[in-house]
Design an enzyme around this catalytic site. Sequence first.
Site, PDB file in Angstrom:
ATOM      1  N   CYS A   2       0.859  -1.163   0.000  1.00 15.53           N
ATOM      2  CA  CYS A   2       0.000   0.000   0.000  1.00 15.53           C
ATOM      3  C   CYS A   2       0.902   1.221   0.000  1.00 15.53           C
ATOM      4  O   CYS A   2       2.083   1.124   0.290  1.00 15.53           O
ATOM      5  CB  CYS A   2      -0.835  -0.009   1.261  1.00 15.53           C
ATOM      6  N   ARG A  27       2.114   1.402  -6.069  1.00 17.00           N
ATOM      7  CA  ARG A  27       2.357   0.519  -4.927  1.00 17.00           C
ATOM      8  C   ARG A  27       1.127  -0.319  -4.569  1.00 17.00           C
ATOM      9  O   ARG A  27       1.210  -1.248  -3.748  1.00 17.00           O
ATOM     10  CB  ARG A  27       2.750   1.341  -3.707  1.00 17.00           C
ATOM     11  N   TRP A  74      -3.452  -2.257  -1.453  1.00 17.89           N
ATOM     12  CA  TRP A  74      -3.245  -3.523  -2.151  1.00 17.89           C
ATOM     13  C   TRP A  74      -3.678  -4.575  -1.135  1.00 17.89           C
ATOM     14  O   TRP A  74      -2.990  -4.808  -0.141  1.00 17.89           O
ATOM     15  CB  TRP A  74      -1.772  -3.682  -2.514  1.00 17.89           C
ATOM     16  N   ASN A 100       0.479   0.344   6.220  1.00 19.34           N
ATOM     17  CA  ASN A 100       1.032  -0.558   5.209  1.00 19.34           C
ATOM     18  C   ASN A 100       1.747  -1.675   5.944  1.00 19.34           C
ATOM     19  O   ASN A 100       2.530  -1.398   6.859  1.00 19.34           O
ATOM     20  CB  ASN A 100       2.027   0.230   4.332  1.00 19.34           C
ATOM     21  N   GLY A 101       1.468  -2.920   5.581  1.00 19.22           N
ATOM     22  CA  GLY A 101       2.159  -4.035   6.244  1.00 19.22           C
ATOM     23  C   GLY A 101       1.163  -5.016   6.826  1.00 19.22           C
ATOM     24  O   GLY A 101      -0.022  -4.993   6.481  1.00 19.22           O
ATOM     25  N   GLU A 462      12.165 -14.663 -18.206  1.00 12.35           N
ATOM     26  CA  GLU A 462      11.798 -13.257 -17.976  1.00 12.35           C
ATOM     27  C   GLU A 462      10.755 -12.798 -19.008  1.00 12.35           C
ATOM     28  O   GLU A 462       9.811 -12.067 -18.669  1.00 12.35           O
ATOM     29  CB  GLU A 462      13.067 -12.384 -18.032  1.00 12.35           C
ATOM     30  N   LYS A 466       7.000 -11.225 -18.259  1.00 13.82           N
ATOM     31  CA  LYS A 466       6.456  -9.961 -18.812  1.00 13.82           C
ATOM     32  C   LYS A 466       5.107 -10.221 -19.451  1.00 13.82           C
ATOM     33  O   LYS A 466       4.163  -9.470 -19.273  1.00 13.82           O
ATOM     34  CB  LYS A 466       7.395  -9.347 -19.866  1.00 13.82           C
ATOM     35  N   HIS A 485      11.083 -33.441 -23.424  1.00  9.13           N
ATOM     36  CA  HIS A 485      10.869 -34.101 -22.127  1.00  9.13           C
ATOM     37  C   HIS A 485       9.529 -33.714 -21.517  1.00  9.13           C
ATOM     38  O   HIS A 485       9.325 -33.906 -20.316  1.00  9.13           O
ATOM     39  CB  HIS A 485      12.027 -33.758 -21.171  1.00  9.13           C
ATOM     40  N   LYS A 580       3.974  -2.751  -7.214  1.00  6.51           N
ATOM     41  CA  LYS A 580       5.360  -2.577  -7.661  1.00  6.51           C
ATOM     42  C   LYS A 580       6.373  -3.160  -6.675  1.00  6.51           C
ATOM     43  O   LYS A 580       7.218  -3.950  -7.041  1.00  6.51           O
ATOM     44  CB  LYS A 580       5.636  -1.090  -7.892  1.00  6.51           C
TER      45      LYS A 580
END
Length: 585
Positions: A2, A27, A74, A100-101, A462, A466, A485, A580
């Site tokens: 957050c 965030r 968030w 936040n947390g 990577e 994305k 495989h 983020k």
Amino acid sequence: MCSIIGYRGKGAAAPVIVSGLKRMEYRGYDSVGVATESGKKINLKKGIGRVAEVNSSAGLDALPGTTGIGHTRWATHGKVTRANAHPHSSNSGSIAIVHNGIIENFEELKSSLSAQGYTFESETDTEVIANLLQKNHDATGSVKEAVVKTVSEIEGHYAFVAMFEDGQLAAARFHEPLILGIGQDDLFLSSDVLGFIEYTDDAVYMKDGSFAMLEDGKFQIFDFDGTDTSYEVTKVSKEFGDAYKGDYAHFTLKEIYEQPETVMRAGEKTTDAIKTAALLIRNTKSIYVTGSGTSYNAALLAKQILSRYAKIKVEPIISSELPFSPDIIEDDSVFVAMSQSGESADVLEAVRIAKQAGCKIISIVNLTSSSLARESDIVIGMNCGPEIGVAATKSFTAQLAVLYKLAEQLGGQTGTDFGGISESMLEMLENPTTIQQIAGKLRNVSDIYVLGRGIHYPIAIEAALKLKELTYIHAEGIAGGELKHGPLALMDSGVYVIIINPDDTTYSDTLTSAREIKTRGAKIIGISNVKSDVYDYWIEIPSTGEESYPILEIVPVQLLSYYAALEKDTDPDYPRNLAKSVTVK
Ligand code: M6R
């Protein structure tokens, strides 16, 4: 994660808070709220959605008063509902709080408060802090003592800002970021300097286990036991001055297009930090490289780059896995932590474990004032400027540039020419038409695989990350040789496969894999400097030395993911469910 913000000054608080929240929205962005104090009364508005939406429907920025707090959420404890959105008030309405947390003992505290008659409107752990503060304030009559008592009772990782009805602000930090901004006539509290960078570049990075009290243009900072503590005022503007998207439609696009410059900046100098890090690495038996998400993918490349060019063996570790296998770490080794934000909780925890084993910590980090940087013995900056888009782009290529630099300092001849890489990137970015056309084909695709061999395998991983973040299409990186495989069973006409295939030692084996896949009907997107009839679509990359390919070949996939996100009408800067910097575990 957050974002939290607090303001106390001479001007109207709410507009300052709303503009700070907009800049910190990366965030967390599922709900938003603001509370202000005016005439010893707390006013509060909040709602579900992005800052601009809620502001236009609820008028957050019209709340009266010169003191206030704000939050973008968030969700961790409780669903995305208005009731769970911050700020939260204590039962008496005399305290509002943003947080936040995670408070780990919140259930225990909640039952004890409920037994004492406190009631709760939300499912959050934050409301517990609000009511604890109220209880302790009622008992002591002092904001300072209420905070000291409250922080001794809560457990977990947190940063909060509480506003009392007389306009006092109190803010505590424990393993979550909290920064105090000092303006001419105003004081700010924020998770990130972006919350106040428009107004001041003087900041105090609060220490873990400390709290601040703000009143009429002055502030004091205390340790959790209430004793005065020292602090340092830092200038932050240089690092963050550029956090605006300018003419670009999205931060993500801007950050992709910044890479010709940021890769040069990250790779141009052999800094003292790189020299000291190389010395340390040379004289150590075991070297570990850790990170989360994209930064872990960079750690996988660290293994490839350092072994290939400097003959140094390193072991990549997913940060969040280390707590479950701490014995992997040999005592007195070197532990390299890679992180854009320097605030990822998993990375910080891994560093703590490594420190306990007596390791020296080298960080490769973009935010050199972050918690990770402060925990490190040596800090190597990525120097790529603020990265706001949730998907890591320019920080990844900057990480690779730093790794090549480190390999060179370790005696490796990488032959990397960052000027040349930068020019090649510009060439690729100049004309995105082919990539835009391919993105149009991906709108209804449900599975994309990305295949690479050797050093291109971590790039494939990577690339898949994305694609999934930005487009919500299922995507997976495959090591070329593993195709037979298992993954070959998935290939059919509904599938797209991106083949990372520059003309190096992996070329012909990878081309063979592409043919095997094509036979099963899948569509092939080749990323290569060499055209082939096996590719249904060819994304050309410039011919360079093989050392440049990993940095170059990720760029078209970043762009493809971006344009496919637009095709699918998703917001590339703010992918659903993500934030983020993941500052909670
Ligand atoms: O700030 P960090 O580099 O520590 O962040 C690590 C990951 O959370 C981050 O790379 C994440 O995976 C990105 N959204 C990937 O694009």
